[in-house]
Scaffold this motif. Sequence first.
Motif, PDB file in Angstrom:
ATOM      1  N   ASP A 163      21.805   5.662  11.518  1.00 30.09           N
ATOM      2  CA  ASP A 163      22.191   5.203  10.184  1.00 30.09           C
ATOM      3  C   ASP A 163      21.012   5.294   9.224  1.00 30.09           C
ATOM      4  OD1 ASP A 163      24.796   4.539  11.057  1.00 30.09           O
ATOM      5  OD2 ASP A 163      24.067   2.612  11.842  1.00 30.09           O
ATOM      6  N   SER A 164      21.309   5.040   7.964  1.00 27.05           N
ATOM      7  CA  SER A 164      20.289   5.070   6.919  1.00 27.05           C
ATOM      8  C   SER A 164      19.974   3.657   6.454  1.00 27.05           C
ATOM      9  CB  SER A 164      20.767   5.918   5.746  1.00 27.05           C
ATOM     10  OG  SER A 164      19.789   5.970   4.728  1.00 27.05           O
ATOM     11  N   SER A 165      18.730   3.410   6.099  1.00 22.59           N
ATOM     12  CA  SER A 165      18.296   2.108   5.594  1.00 22.59           C
ATOM     13  C   SER A 165      17.504   2.308   4.316  1.00 22.59           C
ATOM     14  CB  SER A 165      17.450   1.369   6.639  1.00 22.59           C
ATOM     15  OG  SER A 165      16.977   0.139   6.106  1.00 22.59           O
ATOM     16  N   LEU A 166      18.124   2.022   3.207  1.00 19.18           N
ATOM     17  CA  LEU A 166      17.472   2.176   1.913  1.00 19.18           C
ATOM     18  C   LEU A 166      16.369   1.146   1.724  1.00 19.18           C
ATOM     19  CD1 LEU A 166      17.600   3.850  -0.695  1.00 19.18           C
ATOM     20  CD2 LEU A 166      19.227   2.178  -1.598  1.00 19.18           C
ATOM     21  N   GLN A 167      16.569  -0.073   2.221  1.00 17.32           N
ATOM     22  CA  GLN A 167      15.568  -1.119   2.055  1.00 17.32           C
ATOM     23  C   GLN A 167      14.281  -0.790   2.809  1.00 17.32           C
ATOM     24  OE1 GLN A 167      16.609  -4.945   3.627  1.00 17.32           O
ATOM     25  NE2 GLN A 167      14.987  -6.031   2.543  1.00 17.32           N
ATOM     26  N   ASN A 168      14.402  -0.296   4.039  1.00 22.08           N
ATOM     27  CA  ASN A 168      13.200   0.052   4.795  1.00 22.08           C
ATOM     28  C   ASN A 168      12.405   1.155   4.103  1.00 22.08           C
ATOM     29  OD1 ASN A 168      13.579  -1.817   6.838  1.00 22.08           O
ATOM     30  ND2 ASN A 168      14.793  -0.428   8.105  1.00 22.08           N
ATOM     31  N   ALA A 169      13.106   2.109   3.516  1.00 24.76           N
ATOM     32  CA  ALA A 169      12.412   3.179   2.797  1.00 24.76           C
ATOM     33  C   ALA A 169      11.691   2.640   1.574  1.00 24.76           C
ATOM     34  CB  ALA A 169      13.404   4.269   2.399  1.00 24.76           C
ATOM     35  N   LEU A 170      12.341   1.760   0.820  1.00 28.50           N
ATOM     36  CA  LEU A 170      11.714   1.190  -0.375  1.00 28.50           C
ATOM     37  C   LEU A 170      10.519   0.313  -0.015  1.00 28.50           C
ATOM     38  CD1 LEU A 170      14.866   0.259  -2.510  1.00 28.50           C
ATOM     39  CD2 LEU A 170      13.305   2.180  -2.845  1.00 28.50           C
ATOM     40  N   ASP A 171      10.637  -0.465   1.064  1.00 26.73           N
ATOM     41  CA  ASP A 171       9.507  -1.290   1.496  1.00 26.73           C
ATOM     42  C   ASP A 171       8.307  -0.424   1.882  1.00 26.73           C
ATOM     43  OD1 ASP A 171      10.588  -3.800   1.108  1.00 26.73           O
ATOM     44  OD2 ASP A 171      11.561  -3.848   3.076  1.00 26.73           O
ATOM     45  N   LEU A 172       8.578   0.698   2.551  1.00 27.24           N
ATOM     46  CA  LEU A 172       7.493   1.566   2.981  1.00 27.24           C
ATOM     47  C   LEU A 172       6.762   2.196   1.797  1.00 27.24           C
ATOM     48  CD1 LEU A 172       6.021   2.885   5.381  1.00 27.24           C
ATOM     49  CD2 LEU A 172       7.705   4.738   5.277  1.00 27.24           C
ATOM     50  N   VAL A 173       7.504   2.792   0.865  1.00 29.77           N
ATOM     51  CA  VAL A 173       6.847   3.448  -0.272  1.00 29.77           C
ATOM     52  C   VAL A 173       6.246   2.428  -1.222  1.00 29.77           C
ATOM     53  CG1 VAL A 173       8.339   5.465  -0.106  1.00 29.77           C
ATOM     54  CG2 VAL A 173       9.034   3.576  -1.567  1.00 29.77           C
ATOM     55  N   HIS A 174       6.806   1.228  -1.279  1.00 31.56           N
ATOM     56  CA  HIS A 174       6.218   0.192  -2.135  1.00 31.56           C
ATOM     57  C   HIS A 174       4.837  -0.193  -1.632  1.00 31.56           C
ATOM     58  CE1 HIS A 174       5.438  -4.076  -3.239  1.00 31.56           C
ATOM     59  NE2 HIS A 174       5.896  -3.674  -4.424  1.00 31.56           N
ATOM     60  N   GLY A 175       4.674  -0.272  -0.318  1.00 28.76           N
ATOM     61  CA  GLY A 175       3.360  -0.600   0.226  1.00 28.76           C
ATOM     62  C   GLY A 175       2.311   0.445  -0.096  1.00 28.76           C
ATOM     63  N   TYR A 176       2.725   1.717  -0.162  1.00 28.20           N
ATOM     64  CA  TYR A 176       1.770   2.781  -0.503  1.00 28.20           C
ATOM     65  C   TYR A 176       1.490   2.845  -2.005  1.00 28.20           C
ATOM     66  CZ  TYR A 176       2.496   4.543   4.246  1.00 28.20           C
ATOM     67  OH  TYR A 176       2.560   4.672   5.617  1.00 28.20           O
TER      68      TYR A 176
END
Length: 393
Positions: A163-176
Amino acid sequence: MNNGEQRRLNGEAEEDEDEDDANNGGLAAWERAYADERSWESLQEDESGLLQPIDNQTLKHAQYRRRLRAASTARIQKGLIRYLYIVIDLSKAAAEMDFRPSRMGVVAKHVEAFIREFFYQNPLSQVGLVTIKDGVAHCLTDLGGSPNSHVQALMGKLECSGDSSLQNALDLVHGYLEQIPSYGHREVLILYSALSTCDPGDIMETIQKCKKSKIRCSVIGLSAEIFICKHLCQETGGLYYIALDEPHLRELILEHAPPPPAIAEFAIANLIKMGFPQRAAEGSVAICSCHKEAKVGGGYTCPRSYHHLFPIVPFDEVSPSLLIDQQNKFPRACFGCQQSLLNPGNKPSLRVACPKCRHHFCLDCDIYIHESLHNCPGCEGARHSKIPNANKG
């Protein structure tokens, strides 16, 4: 007719059917109906209600000129230094075959073209790649300025699952992106195939974190419109579109290559040194551009071009009625490629004219001048012809 002749005719008919199946690649009848690239989409209804074939070249040029006018009318400050993360959905939805050969394959092809175009228009910027699959976001490449490294990393990880997780992707790029200095423009471009998102927490809080950190999030969907994606783009000032087909997807992706408008809070006018030739080292050897000879020291290097910040003005469309009334007064050939501007029967075709030098160009040259050459051949020729005259005077 006896039984022997009937069997012979039946055998020939079966052979003909086998040949037809071989010519059609062994497709069934319902599959062959879709094998002609959706021919019904190449028709449009005219004023009288009749179906006519679409002139794709004219349609493409009209869309291009609309984008050109929109870019030229809005004189706004744009960001030069961009930090962009491209998030690619590699969940099981990316394996769908409504795009040929699959959503994943089409996205990978156009992301490669986008990365190269992005660095051409934004030489001071950096790109990173993030993928989503099995409900987890993976950082494929860190922020960097090498297009080849990004493309190679992407082509080596094209696998779909989970499945896809939009929140996990946003959390990852937000940290960078949160660590990027304020002069850099923080952006996220999400290519989303799934119709849902499987998140571990409250995605609304994550969206507000991105908004607070001035991260501009844009989404291009490959299925249907999703509320959470639309809400994300509205909150962060990004764009949200749904791709209708492969050409439309390519157009939507490449729209993110030019620098976006600067955020008002950081749009402070500062003087920037640019466009000044730099003197080369005394011992350096280089080919002189004007003399075509090797020179040792004492020369100057050409400055970087900033034509994307100061683009050439859009050309004016020449009215067909003027061409018919005053056909002999207009040039019959394109000033750029020297091809005829007349259709069969000496009927004038669509053309554009430079508002400064008034030379006429065909539609292909119009696109080439504004997207690749970034100079009008007519204006450049007139400018260079004045230089010898000034020297003589």
